[in-house]
Every structure is written in C-alpha cells, then in structure tokens.
Design a protein around this motif. Structure first.
Motif, PDB file in Angstrom:
ATOM      1  N   ARG A  63       0.714  -1.203   0.024  1.00 31.29           N
ATOM      2  CA  ARG A  63      -0.077  -0.109   0.189  1.00 31.29           C
ATOM      3  C   ARG A  63       0.957   1.315   0.161  1.00 31.29           C
ATOM      4  NH1 ARG A  63      -1.481   2.283   5.524  1.00 31.29           N
ATOM      5  NH2 ARG A  63      -0.178   0.886   7.214  1.00 31.29           N
ATOM      6  N   GLY A  64       0.102   2.404  -0.486  1.00 32.11           N
ATOM      7  CA  GLY A  64       0.922   3.571  -0.469  1.00 32.11           C
ATOM      8  C   GLY A  64       0.233   4.476  -1.504  1.00 32.11           C
ATOM      9  N   LEU A  65       0.967   5.846  -1.622  1.00 33.02           N
ATOM     10  CA  LEU A  65       0.497   6.883  -2.471  1.00 33.02           C
ATOM     11  C   LEU A  65       0.890   6.618  -3.851  1.00 33.02           C
ATOM     12  CD1 LEU A  65       0.889  10.055  -0.037  1.00 33.02           C
ATOM     13  CD2 LEU A  65      -1.333   8.940  -0.763  1.00 33.02           C
ATOM     14  N   VAL A  66      -0.069   6.998  -4.709  1.00 34.44           N
ATOM     15  CA  VAL A  66       0.329   7.133  -6.209  1.00 34.44           C
ATOM     16  C   VAL A  66      -0.313   8.153  -6.815  1.00 34.44           C
ATOM     17  CG1 VAL A  66      -0.189   5.996  -8.403  1.00 34.44           C
ATOM     18  CG2 VAL A  66       0.349   4.657  -6.453  1.00 34.44           C
ATOM     19  N   ASN A  67       0.761   8.945  -7.641  1.00 31.33           N
ATOM     20  CA  ASN A  67       0.177  10.221  -8.401  1.00 31.33           C
ATOM     21  C   ASN A  67      -0.228   9.526  -9.706  1.00 31.33           C
ATOM     22  OD1 ASN A  67      -0.017  12.399  -9.842  1.00 31.33           O
ATOM     23  ND2 ASN A  67       1.583  13.416  -8.983  1.00 31.33           N
ATOM     24  N   CYS A  68      -1.511   9.881 -10.076  1.00 34.86           N
ATOM     25  CA  CYS A  68      -2.163   9.352 -11.511  1.00 34.86           C
ATOM     26  C   CYS A  68      -1.374   9.704 -12.478  1.00 34.86           C
ATOM     27  CB  CYS A  68      -3.766   9.538 -11.462  1.00 34.86           C
ATOM     28  SG  CYS A  68      -4.515   9.015  -9.965  1.00 34.86           S
ATOM     29  N   SER A  69      -0.908  11.042 -12.409  1.00 33.44           N
ATOM     30  CA  SER A  69      -0.160  11.565 -13.626  1.00 33.44           C
ATOM     31  C   SER A  69       1.063  10.785 -14.110  1.00 33.44           C
ATOM     32  CB  SER A  69       0.308  13.100 -13.352  1.00 33.44           C
ATOM     33  OG  SER A  69       1.269  12.990 -12.247  1.00 33.44           O
ATOM     34  N   ASP A  70       1.490   9.801 -13.074  1.00 33.76           N
ATOM     35  CA  ASP A  70       2.736   9.156 -13.727  1.00 33.76           C
ATOM     36  C   ASP A  70       2.167   7.991 -14.621  1.00 33.76           C
ATOM     37  OD1 ASP A  70       4.491  10.280 -11.776  1.00 33.76           O
ATOM     38  OD2 ASP A  70       4.088   8.883 -10.300  1.00 33.76           O
ATOM     39  N   GLY A  86       0.036   8.651 -17.246  1.00 32.67           N
ATOM     40  CA  GLY A  86      -0.541   9.135 -18.265  1.00 32.67           C
ATOM     41  C   GLY A  86      -1.883   9.995 -18.066  1.00 32.67           C
ATOM     42  N   VAL A  87      -2.202  10.123 -16.771  1.00 30.48           N
ATOM     43  CA  VAL A  87      -3.420  10.869 -16.590  1.00 30.48           C
ATOM     44  C   VAL A  87      -3.125  12.236 -16.378  1.00 30.48           C
ATOM     45  CG1 VAL A  87      -5.493  11.236 -14.917  1.00 30.48           C
ATOM     46  CG2 VAL A  87      -4.522   8.931 -15.269  1.00 30.48           C
ATOM     47  N   PRO A  88      -3.776  13.288 -17.186  1.00 32.53           N
ATOM     48  CA  PRO A  88      -3.465  14.700 -17.118  1.00 32.53           C
ATOM     49  C   PRO A  88      -3.816  15.365 -15.852  1.00 32.53           C
ATOM     50  CG  PRO A  88      -5.075  14.468 -18.850  1.00 32.53           C
ATOM     51  CD  PRO A  88      -4.969  13.019 -18.112  1.00 32.53           C
ATOM     52  N   GLN A  89      -3.593  14.922 -14.743  1.00 38.11           N
ATOM     53  CA  GLN A  89      -3.988  15.443 -13.525  1.00 38.11           C
ATOM     54  C   GLN A  89      -3.084  14.886 -12.298  1.00 38.11           C
ATOM     55  OE1 GLN A  89      -8.201  14.610 -10.596  1.00 38.11           O
ATOM     56  NE2 GLN A  89      -8.019  13.727 -12.785  1.00 38.11           N
ATOM     57  N   ASN A  90      -2.838  15.951 -11.446  1.00 35.69           N
ATOM     58  CA  ASN A  90      -2.227  15.602 -10.319  1.00 35.69           C
ATOM     59  C   ASN A  90      -2.970  15.124  -9.290  1.00 35.69           C
ATOM     60  OD1 ASN A  90       0.679  16.119 -10.900  1.00 35.69           O
ATOM     61  ND2 ASN A  90       0.397  18.035 -10.924  1.00 35.69           N
ATOM     62  N   ARG A  91      -3.397  13.787  -9.412  1.00 35.13           N
ATOM     63  CA  ARG A  91      -4.516  13.376  -8.412  1.00 35.13           C
ATOM     64  C   ARG A  91      -3.532  12.189  -7.685  1.00 35.13           C
ATOM     65  NH1 ARG A  91      -9.806  13.308  -9.166  1.00 35.13           N
ATOM     66  NH2 ARG A  91     -11.164  11.638  -7.922  1.00 35.13           N
ATOM     67  N   MET A  92      -3.757  12.556  -6.224  1.00 35.91           N
ATOM     68  CA  MET A  92      -2.961  11.587  -5.427  1.00 35.91           C
ATOM     69  C   MET A  92      -3.861  10.762  -4.860  1.00 35.91           C
ATOM     70  SD  MET A  92       0.475  12.507  -5.521  1.00 35.91           S
ATOM     71  CE  MET A  92       0.730  11.388  -4.423  1.00 35.91           C
ATOM     72  N   ARG A  93      -3.575   9.322  -4.978  1.00 33.74           N
ATOM     73  CA  ARG A  93      -4.546   8.492  -4.455  1.00 33.74           C
ATOM     74  C   ARG A  93      -3.753   7.450  -3.535  1.00 33.74           C
ATOM     75  NH1 ARG A  93      -8.741  11.019  -4.832  1.00 33.74           N
ATOM     76  NH2 ARG A  93     -10.302   9.339  -4.709  1.00 33.74           N
ATOM     77  N   TYR A  94      -4.639   6.808  -2.568  1.00 33.96           N
ATOM     78  CA  TYR A  94      -3.807   5.834  -1.803  1.00 33.96           C
ATOM     79  C   TYR A  94      -4.363   4.522  -2.091  1.00 33.96           C
ATOM     80  CZ  TYR A  94      -1.616   4.093   2.407  1.00 33.96           C
ATOM     81  OH  TYR A  94      -0.892   3.738   3.335  1.00 33.96           O
ATOM     82  N   LEU A  95      -3.524   3.542  -2.524  1.00 33.97           N
ATOM     83  CA  LEU A  95      -3.874   2.346  -3.061  1.00 33.97           C
ATOM     84  C   LEU A  95      -3.349   1.138  -2.130  1.00 33.97           C
ATOM     85  CD1 LEU A  95      -2.793   2.435  -6.887  1.00 33.97           C
ATOM     86  CD2 LEU A  95      -4.945   2.869  -5.778  1.00 33.97           C
ATOM     87  N   PHE A  96      -4.250   0.103  -1.964  1.00 37.10           N
ATOM     88  CA  PHE A  96      -3.991  -1.025  -1.510  1.00 37.10           C
ATOM     89  C   PHE A  96      -4.006  -2.040  -2.623  1.00 37.10           C
ATOM     90  CE2 PHE A  96      -5.560   0.847   2.470  1.00 37.10           C
ATOM     91  CZ  PHE A  96      -4.996  -0.054   3.373  1.00 37.10           C
ATOM     92  N   ILE A  97      -2.979  -2.923  -3.149  1.00 37.87           N
ATOM     93  CA  ILE A  97      -2.847  -3.853  -3.960  1.00 37.87           C
ATOM     94  C   ILE A  97      -2.414  -5.070  -3.159  1.00 37.87           C
ATOM     95  CG2 ILE A  97      -2.344  -4.637  -6.296  1.00 37.87           C
ATOM     96  CD1 ILE A  97      -1.654  -1.764  -6.812  1.00 37.87           C
TER      97      ILE A  97
END
Length: 445
Positions: free
Chosen positions: A178-185, A187-198
């Motif tokens: 788990r941890g933070l991911v920036n969707c812009s990494d 290809g999403v044209p948006q600095n959207r920080m999300r917290y993911l569990f995989i």
C-alpha cells in the motif's frame, strides 16, 4: 505452445460510474458483477460497461442489474455469493472516502467509514486472488484528538484507518502492498494523489517480490510506451482538452441533458491525433462525445472569472491575498495551467476554471482530465443542489468521484502479467526478458 491464460475475472464494489472497471476491461479482464448504490451512477455504468457495445459483464442471472448497496448485496444474496467463491480473481473498490478526505472535515465517526467493513466481509466470502482498494490520500492519516493540557497539545497517536484495514486483510490471508500513487505518472493529465492497497492472497509463501504496488511503479514505463505516451513529461491540460475550446467555433443547442436553453460547442475532431488525444478519441468513429454542455454563466459571473484568471497563478489554489483581491471567501478555486497537469478534479464544478476561457469546465473536459475516452457516455442530470446533493450523483459528481481509467488499466495489466507467471519488471530489467502485453495475448486468442 503454452496455453493462453484466461482473463482475470473481477467484481467492482462501490463502483461509481465505472472508472476502475473500464480500466480493467481495457486491460483484458472480465467483469462479473458490480455494486453501486446510486441509480444515476449505476445507469452510466450499466450503459457503457454491463450492456455496452464495446464491453460486457458475465453478469449472474440471480443478481438484478440495478443499483444497490453492499449491505443489500450481502443481506439478499449471500448464498449465491458463496457459490462464486473461487471464480472471482480480483475484487476492486473505492469505499466512500469523505470521512477521510483532507478537503473536508475528517470525522472518525462518519458512517461512510464503516462501509469498508462490508467490503472486508465480501472479500472473506469470495476470497479472490487479488484485491485493489482505492481511496483519497488522507486515508492513511491518523484521526487525532487534540486537547489543551496545561497549555500544551496532546495528540492521540492511534493507528490510521489504513493501518486497521491492513491488519484485517492480513488476518484474512493477504499480503498487503500500500501507499500513495500520483495518477499523472500513468498518463492521466491530473495531479491526483490516491492511496492504493494492492494485495495478493498468501497461499503458502509463493508470493514473489517485490510487492504489487512496487511492481505497478516498475511497470509504468512499459505502460506509457504501450499507449504512445511520453515517459519524460506529464500530459498537460492543453493536450487533454485543447480541442474542446469554444473560441472561434459554432455553438449549437445541447440535447443530451433534456433541459432546454443550454449550448455546447459544435465539435470537430483534430485532423492529426497522436498521443493522449489519440487514446481519448479511439473507437469514437469520428463522432462527438456527449456531456459537452456549457454552463449558462451570468455576465457578472463571467467578469468575476476574468478577474480571477488575471489575478491568480495558474495551477495554484488561490491564496488568502488573492481571494481578498477578487472579493471571494471560496478557498478551493484553481485556474488551470495549460502546460501542466490539472489539479485534482472534484465533484464541485466551480472548483476549477478554464485556463483561457472565463468559465467552468464541461463534464466532458473533466472526463478527459480523468482519462475517460470520448466513446464513454455519461447519463443523468448534469448538476444538483440543495437537499438533493447528499442523495443524487449527477454527471459532475460521477466524474469527480471516479478512479482514472488509465491508472486502473495499468493495474489490470500488471496483475495479468503477474498471474501469467511472467518475470516481474525488476527481473526483466536484470535479465532483458520480453513478455507479451495483455493486449497482445488477447489478440493471439
């Protein structure tokens, strides 16, 4: 020749309008069922993904294709769900996050926080191989009780809700990454920080390293290459919505909202489509997207927006000084920067202003910034207000709450390669191995 792996089968819980499901379907996964309580959001989901022209779900006959809560699913269909145990490879979901959001009042007693427990119950019942839980960045922040003690602040350093969820998942037999991911990494044209569990089911020590979240990060370059997106720069706002400008173009009556008196731009697709815009226009067959309705701004509002655009630094939320200059107490207004990714898209239409036109964005422009392709049509009313805001989920809210499909696509492809037994990305970098992408495998099938 080795047998071609079967698609990973998934269930989407707290599905919204379908951002997570769309990305997994694009990655070659097979949807089985989805749970979404709001009728407006579920109708968008059903129209595009369950009974859509491009994708479809292997929907159980015993489950109605209608909106319902996770609690209603568990109460009414548990015997049938138990029959699915072993046939669902992935459960994905983004339990409602308002109780954790840093954009609002973080309340540990918010009943929406308890919906995660229902999600855990479903996981225990179906026991899938993989889990994907998505939430806001504040999901890992600790609820702190602060009180004055002899002039000092005393803080309760209790575990975060994410810590509690991880402990529950480990007790169910899952290895948690788990941890933070920036969707812009991705290809999403948006600095959207999300917290993911995989997470992956620990079936006796066979789980390979690194963890799934790290594997997703290592897969980033391959994913961008596959989609014709640059690795050395982020997709910008102009690249994403520049073809939706109204200046110099004809405006026609908007027909897809069922409300008279609104206009939309007469859309003309770019003659040359590469990179991000090519992804967004794929499968549109030259047709205009829906949800292009422009807001009917009053003259006074337009003049205010012009003042905001002239005063504020693009890409930055207004400071207290800037708010004073333009005469507003609203804290969250941001003017887009055309040559950078957007700030986080929210459910409130007036949080973000266009970079060169004095107006809020259309639903479609927000959808582009979230990486929804143009063929994906949003259903229901555009906005709502008053008492209905807590019950209804209009188009702006559907888009703002969604998981960006491009991020979900990358997750689905990474899990597919993992399930195939392909070398991890770190192993490929060392050994120089080349594995077929999920889309190539599907074409072989």
């Amino acid at each position: 020749m080795d047998a071609i792996p079967t698609p990973l089968r998934f269930a989407d819980v707290f599905a919204g309008c379908g951002g997570l499901s769309l990305g997994l379907l694009q990655a070659g996964c097979q949807g089985v069922f989805a749970v979404e309580k709001n009728p407006l959001a579920f109708e968008t989901f059903r129209h595009n993904l369950i009974d859509g022209e491009r994708f479809g779900f292997d929907w159980p006959e015993w489950l109605p294709k209608s909106s319902m809560t996770c609690e209603e699913l568990l109460d009414g269909y548990s015997p049938y769900l138990e029959g699915l145990r072993g046939s669902i490879d992935i459960i994905v979901g983004g339990p409602p996050c308002q109780g954790f959001s840093t954009a609002g009042r973080r309340d540990p007693s918010d009943p929406r926080n308890q919906m995660t427990k229902q999600y855990l119950t479903l996981i225990e019942m179906l026991k899938p191989r993989y889990l994907v839980i998505e939430n806001v960045a504040g999901y890992d922040m600790r609820f702190e009780d602060i009180e004055g003690v002899e002039g000092e602040l005393k803080k309760d350093v209790s575990p975060s809700y994410a810590d509690s969820v991880e402990k529950s998942l480990e007790e169910l037999g899952y290895s948690v990454s788990r941890g933070l991911v920036n969707c812009s990494d991705y290809g999403v044209p948006q600095n959207r920080m999300r917290y993911l569990f995989i997470c992956e089911c620990d079936d006796g020590g066979s789980i390979r390293k690194p963890g799934l979240l790290e594997e997703l990060r290592l897969y980033k370059e391959d994913f961008l290459n596959k989609n014709g997106l640059p690795r050395d720069k982020k997709i910008t706002v102009r690249e994403a919505i520049g073809d939706l400008l109204t200046a110099g173009r004809s405006l026609v009556e908007n027909l897809d909202s069922g409300v008279k008196g609104f206009k939309e731009v007469e859309y003309q697709a770019p003659l040359i489509q590469v990179g991000y815009i090519e992804l967004m226009r794929k499968w549109s067959n030259g047709k205009a997207p829906n949800s292009l309705r422009l807001a009917n701004h009053k003259k006074k509002t337009i003049e205010y927006f012009k003042k905001v655009q002239a005063t504020c630094r693009p890409g930055r939320t207004m400071t207290q000084y800037e708010r004073k200059l333009v005469g507003t107490k609203k804290h969250s207004t941001t003017v887009l920067h055309p040559d950078k990714p957007a700030s986080t898209i929210t459910t409130l239409p007036d949080d973000i202003l266009h970079y060169c036109e004095p107006r809020i964005l259309t639903v479609r422009e927000n959808a582009r910034l979230q990486s929804f392709p143009d063929w994906f049509s949003f259903k229901g009313k555009y906005t709502t207000g008053g008492k209905n805001r807590k019950q209804e989920c209009p188009r702006y809210t559907q888009v703002g709450n969604a998981v960006p499909p491009l991020l979900a696509n990358a997750i689905g492809e990474m899990l597919f390669l993992r399930q195939c037994g392909a070398p991890t990305q770190s192993e490929r970098k060392v050994e120089g191995n080349q594995q077929p992408s999920p889309s190539q495998v599907n074409e072989m099938a």
